[in-house]
Design an enzyme around this catalytic site. Structure first.
Site, PDB file in Angstrom:
ATOM      1  N   HIS A  74      54.691   9.266 -10.065  1.00  0.00           N
ATOM      2  CA  HIS A  74      55.730  10.181  -9.584  1.00  0.00           C
ATOM      3  C   HIS A  74      56.861   9.435  -8.897  1.00  0.00           C
ATOM      4  O   HIS A  74      58.021   9.855  -8.962  1.00  0.00           O
ATOM      5  CB  HIS A  74      55.132  11.217  -8.624  1.00  0.00           C
ATOM      6  CG  HIS A  74      54.599  12.431  -9.312  1.00  0.00           C
ATOM      7  ND1 HIS A  74      55.390  13.495  -9.645  1.00  0.00           N
ATOM      8  CD2 HIS A  74      53.348  12.747  -9.733  1.00  0.00           C
ATOM      9  CE1 HIS A  74      54.662  14.428 -10.239  1.00  0.00           C
ATOM     10  NE2 HIS A  74      53.422  13.992 -10.312  1.00  0.00           N
ATOM     11  N   HIS A  97      46.712  16.667  -3.164  1.00  0.00           N
ATOM     12  CA  HIS A  97      45.734  16.851  -4.251  1.00  0.00           C
ATOM     13  C   HIS A  97      44.460  16.081  -3.916  1.00  0.00           C
ATOM     14  O   HIS A  97      44.535  14.898  -3.568  1.00  0.00           O
ATOM     15  CB  HIS A  97      46.264  16.292  -5.577  1.00  0.00           C
ATOM     16  CG  HIS A  97      47.603  16.816  -5.995  1.00  0.00           C
ATOM     17  ND1 HIS A  97      48.757  16.063  -5.886  1.00  0.00           N
ATOM     18  CD2 HIS A  97      47.978  18.001  -6.533  1.00  0.00           C
ATOM     19  CE1 HIS A  97      49.782  16.769  -6.349  1.00  0.00           C
ATOM     20  NE2 HIS A  97      49.338  17.950  -6.744  1.00  0.00           N
TER      21      HIS A  97
END
Length: 438
Positions: free
Chosen positions: A254, A320
């Site tokens: 990311h 997460h």
């Protein structure tokens, strides 16, 4: 016993300077958009994105033309993913109950859920066309009943991101603007000559977009403060180290500031994961992002057992959390601080990001300690109403209100109660009689 096989490498010394520069830049852009409206928006769009069309808003004809140019398989996949997101959001909506209860004879208290009227959904472009963010923001808002959703996305290297436009269109966006960055967020929040202001901003973005949302919060609502994507994996000796390595790098790509953390009860697994990552990284197309992220923000912690793993994971409060253990559902009762859990080897964070149906806009930087992620309820305002139809109950409440308010020295509040008591007893309190006969 616990120790680290790999520690976070980066010094935070430059973070404060960088943050101050972002804060100052964003404040000046917002002030300029507030002052000069469309002219400022156009200048910043040209400066940052080399994009200055006659109108940032796409017409229906333009949308249809753009969608028609997207490969059929991509359109089918968008529809399939949005079906998953829509189904889960509808289940969430159905779980939120409105009610009315009679708490005393003739005293009715109720709760309703009213959707926000207008939402600005920001769908990032930049490095990647994050069309999945359209599902999570636009579609979820429409399921909640938001009547006007204005979706924004920037051009990518001067090109229209057709798949993102299709995703926003299929999700139900009422307006689509090809506009990005702080100038887009500011225009949505404060309004310009051609862009109507919204009541709430939603969607992820880079550090500048996140800071713009922070500065505008209060003037408008926001979904949550978002930072770099995070992954934390909890693994025991039963986990596949190659799979763990792949999943850690899946989120590291990311950006160079994305933390990737492993907590394991097995030192040999941790060592194997290190080896796999060293071999995988050089061949990754996104190594320019994943490499620095792993180098500067990657961590591997070895703990004695899972009883030590759960509280350590809770301390991170990661966005997460993948649980790759013999009994992954144990985490449902053992853990308390996380954005989303991914239980067992059959699922992964990437499913949540892209296809499975739960919302991928989640708390970062420890915010999971006090909030969950974006969901249909974020676009609803829970409001209450009261009605008292019994004179006896109104009198009883009035008597109680008089005493409770005077305990706090709120004489005006007390008198509202006094009057309702007096209507039942027929006897005016002294302060009222004196005022009437003065």
């Amino acid at each position: 016993m616990s120790y680290q096989l790999k520690t976070k490498a980066q010094s935070e010394s430059g973070a404060a300077k960088g943050s101050a520069a972002v804060t100052s830049t964003v404040a000046s852009v917002i002030a300029d958009v507030r002052e000069r409206g469309d002219a400022a928006v156009r200048e910043y769009s040209q400066k940052f994105d080399n994009w200055s069309p006659s109108d940032f808003r796409l017409t229906q004809e333009q949308v249809e033309e753009i969608v028609a140019g997207v490969p059929a398989q991509v359109l089918d996949d968008i529809r399939a993913v949005q079906n998953n997101v829509r189904a889960f959001a509808e289940h969430q909506l159905n779980s939120i109950r409105e009610f009315e209860v009679e708490t005393m004879p003739g005293v009715f208290l109720g709760q309703k859920h009213l959707p926000v009227t207008a939402v600005g959904a920001y769908v990032p472009g930049g490095r990647y066309p994050l069309l999945a963010s359209a599902h999570m923001t636009v579609l979820t808002a429409k399921v909640a009943g938001v009547s006007r959703v204005t979706a924004c996305t920037p051009p990518i290297r001067g090109e229209i991101p057709g798949a993102t436009v299709a995703a926003m269109h299929f999700a139900g966006a009422d307006e689509i603007l090809l506009l990005g960055g702080v100038q887009a967020v500011a225009a949505l929040a404060v309004g310009t000559e051609t862009i109507k202001p919204v009541d709430m901003l939603a969607g992820p973005g880079n550090a500048y977009v996140a800071e713009a949302k922070r500065q505008l919060f209060g003037e408008v609502g926001i979904d949550l403060f978002a930072g770099p994507t995070e992954i934390l994996v909890i693994a025991d000796h039963t986990a596949d180290p190659f799979l763990v390595a792949v999943d850690l790098l899946s989120q590291a790509e990311h950006g160079p500031d994305s933390p990737a953390i492993l907590i394991t009860t097995s030192e040999s697994l941790g060592q194997a994961v290190l080896g796999h990552i060293d071999r995988l990284l050089p061949g990754m197309p996104t190594k320019d992002f994943a490499g620095p992220a792993w180098r500067d923000h990657g961590q591997i912690h070895v703990v004695e057992d899972l009883d030590a793993a759960w509280p350590l994971a809770d301390a991170f409060a990661a966005e997460h959390v993948e649980v790759l253990t013999a009994n992954p559902r144990q985490a449902l009762s053992a853990m308390h601080n996380y954005g989303a859990l991914f239980l067992g080897e059959g699922t992964c964070v990437s499913y949540g990001d892209k296809v499975i149906g739960t919302n991928h806009t989640l708390p970062t930087r420890g915010a999971a300690r006090y909030t969950g992620g974006l969901w249909v309820g974020k676009f609803l305002r829970t409001v209450t109403y009261q009605e008292v139809t019994s004179e006896e109950s109104s009198a009883a409440l009035g008597e109680l209100c008089g005493r409770a308010a005077r305990a706090e020295f709120f004489e005006g509040h007390a008198r509202s109660g006094d009057i309702r008591l007096a209507r039942h007893t027929g006897s005016l309190p002294g302060w009222a009689a004196a005022a009437i006969h003065a």
